[in-house]
Write an enzyme that holds these catalytic residues in place. Structure first.
Site, PDB file in Angstrom:
ATOM      1  N   ASP A  15    -109.204 -61.913 -32.959  1.00  0.00           N
ATOM      2  CA  ASP A  15    -108.115 -62.871 -33.113  1.00  0.00           C
ATOM      3  C   ASP A  15    -108.367 -63.859 -34.247  1.00  0.00           C
ATOM      4  O   ASP A  15    -107.435 -64.241 -34.958  1.00  0.00           O
ATOM      5  CB  ASP A  15    -107.909 -63.645 -31.804  1.00  0.00           C
ATOM      6  CG  ASP A  15    -107.285 -62.784 -30.713  1.00  0.00           C
ATOM      7  OD1 ASP A  15    -106.675 -61.756 -31.050  1.00  0.00           O
ATOM      8  OD2 ASP A  15    -107.411 -63.143 -29.534  1.00  0.00           O
TER       9      ASP A  15
ATOM     10  N   ASN B 235    -101.318 -70.266 -33.539  1.00  0.00           N
ATOM     11  CA  ASN B 235    -101.747 -70.538 -32.165  1.00  0.00           C
ATOM     12  C   ASN B 235    -101.463 -71.976 -31.731  1.00  0.00           C
ATOM     13  O   ASN B 235    -100.684 -72.217 -30.825  1.00  0.00           O
ATOM     14  CB  ASN B 235    -103.246 -70.267 -32.009  1.00  0.00           C
ATOM     15  CG  ASN B 235    -103.529 -68.938 -31.361  1.00  0.00           C
ATOM     16  OD1 ASN B 235    -102.635 -68.134 -31.137  1.00  0.00           O
ATOM     17  ND2 ASN B 235    -104.785 -68.687 -31.044  1.00  0.00           N
ATOM     18  N   ASP B 236    -102.134 -72.916 -32.394  1.00  0.00           N
ATOM     19  CA  ASP B 236    -102.064 -74.289 -31.899  1.00  0.00           C
ATOM     20  C   ASP B 236    -102.505 -75.310 -32.931  1.00  0.00           C
ATOM     21  O   ASP B 236    -103.179 -74.995 -33.916  1.00  0.00           O
ATOM     22  CB  ASP B 236    -102.919 -74.461 -30.630  1.00  0.00           C
ATOM     23  CG  ASP B 236    -104.325 -73.892 -30.770  1.00  0.00           C
ATOM     24  OD1 ASP B 236    -104.934 -74.045 -31.850  1.00  0.00           O
ATOM     25  OD2 ASP B 236    -104.826 -73.297 -29.802  1.00  0.00           O
TER      26      ASP B 236
ATOM     27  N   ARG C 191    -116.103 -91.248 -30.274  1.00  0.00           N
ATOM     28  CA  ARG C 191    -115.341 -91.917 -29.222  1.00  0.00           C
ATOM     29  C   ARG C 191    -115.502 -91.131 -27.923  1.00  0.00           C
ATOM     30  O   ARG C 191    -115.469 -89.895 -27.924  1.00  0.00           O
ATOM     31  CB  ARG C 191    -113.848 -91.983 -29.577  1.00  0.00           C
ATOM     32  CG  ARG C 191    -113.492 -92.913 -30.718  1.00  0.00           C
ATOM     33  CD  ARG C 191    -113.657 -94.377 -30.321  1.00  0.00           C
ATOM     34  NE  ARG C 191    -113.166 -95.285 -31.342  1.00  0.00           N
ATOM     35  CZ  ARG C 191    -113.830 -95.627 -32.448  1.00  0.00           C
ATOM     36  NH1 ARG C 191    -115.020 -95.090 -32.678  1.00  0.00           N
ATOM     37  NH2 ARG C 191    -113.304 -96.475 -33.316  1.00  0.00           N
TER      38      ARG C 191
ATOM     39  N   THR D  86    -102.222 -68.666 -24.511  1.00  0.00           N
ATOM     40  CA  THR D  86    -103.291 -67.941 -23.818  1.00  0.00           C
ATOM     41  C   THR D  86    -104.663 -68.260 -24.407  1.00  0.00           C
ATOM     42  O   THR D  86    -105.645 -67.612 -24.044  1.00  0.00           O
ATOM     43  CB  THR D  86    -103.051 -66.423 -23.894  1.00  0.00           C
ATOM     44  OG1 THR D  86    -102.944 -66.031 -25.271  1.00  0.00           O
ATOM     45  CG2 THR D  86    -101.781 -66.032 -23.161  1.00  0.00           C
TER      46      THR D  86
END
Length: 268
Positions: A52, A121-122, A135, A166
């Site tokens: 992927d 994807n994201d 942080r 997914t």
């Protein structure tokens, strides 16, 4: 037909004849070995041999140039690959026949400081884990179409497409979205709250995320690659991209059957 072959040299040092088999099959056209995303222009189809991560590394470049992707999984899980290695000849035959289906996958357009990036994807905005920018948690305000959804005290936020639902979003507790759903999902990472939950929203909406911590510097990661830094008060805008990634498919698999097989493999 202009055909390209892209793979990670790390996994193909011995070649194993895969490249030669594809090249030999398309004697009536042009087959090019693609070593860099800048070489993708002019192709009709790109064979991507790998996992992927390899497919994600060229997805945006293919999408903006309307190049169809056919993935052959030489990685571990291979959600995005249509074929396993033992079916390489089937993949070749499918492309040569032209009798394939094309599945369009929505992508994200992410804007920070006047610069735009794209992801299949994201998009992840997350706290720094080292150095002076470290942080424990960060406070992030999320607005969808101008209305505040919530302020999240967390490790960060994930905005995911159905394709990416997914992946990291799922690991963070997000829902699985079928590929043909016109929606995105906002998933908090390790939220310090009892009420913060993933939010599914229409892909026609625009989401804006703003870090509220003064002096904080957060990472902006798209499809697993760090692309920039987000400072406190800076606004990150995420919306549907103006183009889609196109994947060649044999159309002989149910998404949920594939999901079950791949997730069981992933858990081993």
């Amino acid at each position: 037909m202009e055909v390209g072959i892209y793979f990670n040299d790390k996994y193909f040092s011995e070649n194993k004849g895969y490249i030669e088999r594809i090249s030999a099959a398309f004697t009536d056209g042009t087959v090019r070995r693609i070593k860099d995303k800048s070489e993708i222009g002019g192709l009709d189809v790109l064979f991507v041999l790998g996992g992927d991560g390899t497919i994600l590394s060229v997805a945006s470049a293919c999408a903006v140039r309307s190049v169809k992707i056919i993935g052959v999984n030489y990685g571990h899980v291979g959600f995005l690959a249509e074929f396993e290695p033992d079916r390489l000849d089937d993949a070749i035959a499918l492309v040569k026949s032209g009798k394939y289906k094309v599945q369009s996958r929505n992508m994200l357009k992410v804007t920070l400081g006047g610069q735009s990036f794209y992801a299949l994807n994201d998009a992840v905005i997350q706290r720094s884990t080292s150095g002076e920018s470290f942080r424990n948690t960060v406070s992030l305000r999320a607005e969808i179409d101008g209305t505040t959804v919530d302020t999240f005290s967390s490790d960060g936020l994930i905005v995911s497409t159905p394709t990416g639902s997914t992946a990291y979003s799922l690991a963070a507790g997000g829902s699985v979205l079928a590929p043909d759903i016109g929606a995105f999902i906002l998933t908090p990472i390790c939220s310090h709250s009892l009420h913060s939950r993933p939010v599914v929203f229409g892909d026609g909406s625009v989401i804006k995320i703003t870090p509220l911590n003064k002096g904080a510097t957060l990472g902006l990661i798209l499809d697993g690659r760090a692309v920039g830094k987000v400072k406190g008060g800076e606004e990150v805008t995420v919306q549907k991209a103006e183009f889609s990634a196109e994947f060649i498919t044999a159309d002989d698999k149910n998404f949920f059957n594939k999901l079950l097989v791949k997730l069981n493999l992933w858990s081993k």
